[in-house]
Design an enzyme around this catalytic site. Structure first.
Site, PDB file in Angstrom:
ATOM      1  N   GLU A 441      -7.596  -5.336  -3.354  1.00 46.32           N
ATOM      2  CA  GLU A 441      -6.924  -4.569  -4.422  1.00 46.32           C
ATOM      3  C   GLU A 441      -6.768  -5.380  -5.706  1.00 46.32           C
ATOM      4  O   GLU A 441      -5.781  -5.254  -6.426  1.00 46.32           O
ATOM      5  CB  GLU A 441      -5.559  -4.041  -3.954  1.00 46.32           C
ATOM      6  CG  GLU A 441      -5.606  -3.211  -2.701  1.00 46.32           C
ATOM      7  CD  GLU A 441      -6.641  -2.104  -2.764  1.00 46.32           C
ATOM      8  OE1 GLU A 441      -6.981  -1.644  -3.859  1.00 46.32           O
ATOM      9  OE2 GLU A 441      -7.127  -1.690  -1.695  1.00 46.32           O
ATOM     10  N   GLY A 442      -7.769  -6.191  -5.990  1.00 50.50           N
ATOM     11  CA  GLY A 442      -7.749  -7.023  -7.183  1.00 50.50           C
ATOM     12  C   GLY A 442      -7.236  -8.403  -6.854  1.00 50.50           C
ATOM     13  O   GLY A 442      -6.039  -8.586  -6.609  1.00 50.50           O
TER      14      GLY A 442
END
Length: 597
Positions: A441-442
């Site tokens: 998620e980044g």
């Protein structure tokens, strides 16, 4: 064998006495969440976490998921039955729109429940977590037909959901994605491409899996401006809502991972799979960011959750492991040695983790409450400001809580000595599971860049100035409170360091962007320390008020204040080191040429 006990009383203290969430009874859903209802929900969620999710944690780690020759995937023993119990309890729709079968309760309550489930079994909790993110994206950007087609079954848990972004050549830079979408002239598209690292991409726990897929429509602009979002179900959905034929989507393989073995992380192949557009053409990232932001908050929660369960087990071991004598003399003269919890260095580890957990819990619930205001308030200005605050806080929550969650899993493992390195004790799994949260998620370096490069300056810096004001006002409003002086003094010092770092970026990053990149990681953690310090100041004040009233468990509140003092004495001073590193700029970091590495 490890154990887990949901920290229900601590959650209730934060909700009731620190955040005073009953103040928001004017918001939709809050009136239905009376204190007795909230406590009942949390206690039942704790029971489900402890009795359903937790017993499957080591099973999932040891067995993993199995892909069969036909592309189907079997989850570990007990997962399917556990998911049925989760569905029967109505947990999937706890905070979702009642129009589609949800209960409409506050997101802050949903967040508290999610912590327990993630602590008990992070890999298992990802299946409903991803579904809830997909539900949110469809709810905000889907057509009425899409909502009616997919959401009721997803809310019930009959169908689950995923998000498909990453491709073999394309992770953070989504503008490089190649998955294509070809219009069919009837409102549908044929989707072709490959996605990797797709959590819960294929499994045996639901009748259908609703994939949200980023793809580029033929002829769309290059880069992120040409990305669209599509719903691509595993099985077609017939006009009457029943599950139809298999779509052109399949699991090519399951990734062999370091941790979260109980979650099926898949390579997904799309071969002329039929999909429908979500939202507008070429505006897919906007729609997907609804899901991504929810996922990032959920991942931050995972960092806290692993830190909590690892801490609980480290404490149990430290109380039982007999080794050496206290430096100040024997504490257990009836035994040949004292338990290791008497040693200051063991206490350093345990108190560091504890002071993070209790502040981190308050931080994420405080942020979730802001999300409730953003999405439920009729005051548009108030809602907009809280939405901006959430945007600002998201990279801090994701980056700081997962960095520290992993650090603390390692610290908890250290308490076991050599036993921590042996699988049967369970601590290795927490270290391995926690590690992914810093990446997906980044990656956290990207979160730090997002914070410094985009979030600080949005709308003229309105959100960060609002944060500065809220913390500064607390310090100012409590200047005359002698019991709080020690805590507000240290909090104000941290806030001053954060404001100085922010101003340094304003003065030095525009002309030389690498200065922002070089200081972004330190800035994210500096921001996190001030946010956690603010949470400790709020909790300290609430605990002092409860002690003055003579209400509740005196020892609990005394322990709160003692832990807060430890945080401000031993952890908060790190703000000065972060500021010092930020202020050096990028010169030494970038001095060595590439070919010298």
């Amino acid at each position: 064998m490890p154990s887990y006990s949901a920290p229900i009383d601590d959650t209730l203290f934060i909700l009731n006495d620190v955040l005073k969430y009953e103040r928001f009874n004017n918001l939709p859903g809050f009136a239905d969440a009376s204190p007795d209802i909230v406590e009942a929900v949390l206690r039942e969620a704790g029971r489900v976490a402890e009795e359903v999710f937790f017993p499957l944690n080591q099973v999932g780690d040891q067995e993993g998921c199995v892909r069969h020759d036909d592309g189907s995937v079997t989850t570990p023993k007990g997962f399917k039955e556990g998911f049925e119990k989760y569905k029967e309890g109505g947990w999937m729709g706890l905070g979702f729109d009642p129009e589609y079968g949800g209960q409409g309760l506050p997101y802050v309550l949903h967040t508290a429940v999610s912590e327990y489930l993630s602590s008990a079994n992070m890999a298992f909790a990802m299946y409903p977590g991803l579904t809830q993110g997909a539900m949110a994206a469809i709810h905000v950007h889907g057509t009425d037909e899409q909502k009616q087609t997919y959401l009721p079954n997803m809310v019930e848990g009959i169908w689950t959901g995923t998000m498909n972004l990453t491709e073999p050549h394309c992770g953070t830079d989504l503008g490089l994605l190649r998955t294509k979408a070809v219009p069919q002239g009837d409102g549908t598209y044929k989707i072709t491409g490959q996605k990797i690292f797709i959590s819960a991409g294929e499994h045996d726990m639901s009748d259908n899996i609703i994939h949200l897929v980023l793809a580029r429509i033929e002829g769309a602009p290059e880069g992120v401006k040409g990305i669209s979002l599509f719903i691509v179900p595993k099985f077609a959905v017939n006009d009457d809502g029943s599950v139809g034929d298999a779509n052109g989507v399949s699991c090519g393989s399951i990734e062999e991972k370091m941790g979260i073995h109980g979650n099926s992380t898949c390579v997904m192949n799309y071969d002329d799979a039929v999909g429908t557009l979500v939202g507008e053409e070429n505006k897919g990232l906007k729609a997907m960011f609804i899901m991504m932001n929810e996922a990032r908050l959920g991942v931050g929660l995972q960092g806290l959750a692993i830190s909590e369960v690892a801490y609980q087990n480290a404490v149990t071991y430290a109380k039982e492991r007999i080794q050496g004598r206290s430096l100040s003399g024997a504490k257990h003269e009836d035994k040949k040695a004292d338990p290791i919890i008497v040693h200051p260095d063991v206490r350093r580890n345990l108190m560091t983790i504890r002071s993070f957990n209790e502040a981190g819990r308050a931080f994420i619930l405080w942020a979730a409450l802001k999300s409730d205001i953003a999405h439920r308030s009729e005051d548009k200005d108030d809602a907009a400001l809280n939405e901006e605050m959430m945007g600002l806080l998201t990279p801090v929550i994701k980056g700081v809580l997962t960095d520290k969650g992993f650090d603390h899993a390692v610290m908890a493992q250290q308490m076991y000595g050599g036993h921590g390195y042996i699988e049967e004790w369970g601590m290795s799994q927490y270290v391995r599971d926690a590690r992914i949260a810093m990446i997906y998620e980044g990656a956290n370096g990207i979160q730090a860049l997002d914070l410094v490069g985009r979030k600080l300056g949005m709308n003229g810096g309105r959100a960060v100035q609002a944060f500065f004001k809220e913390v500064g006002d607390f310090c100012q409003d409590n200047r005359e409170n002698e019991e709080l002086t020690f805590f507000t003094k240290h909090l104000k010092k941290g806030l001053n360091d954060l404001q100085a770092a922010t101003m340094w970026f304003v003065q030095n990053a525009m002309a030389k962007p690498e200065n922002a990149g070089a200081g972004s990681h330190d800035y994210m953690h500096l921001f996190g320390l001030v946010a956690l310090g603010y949470m400790w100041a709020l909790q300290t004040k609430a605990a002092q008020e409860k002690l003055a009233e003579g209400a509740g468990d005196k020892q609990y509140f005394d322990n709160k204040i003692a832990t807060s003092r430890f945080f401000f004495e031993r952890v908060m001073p790190e703000t000065s080191a972060h500021l010092a590193r930020i202020s050096t700029g990028a010169d030494s970091m970038m001095a060595i040429p590439e070919d010298a590495f």
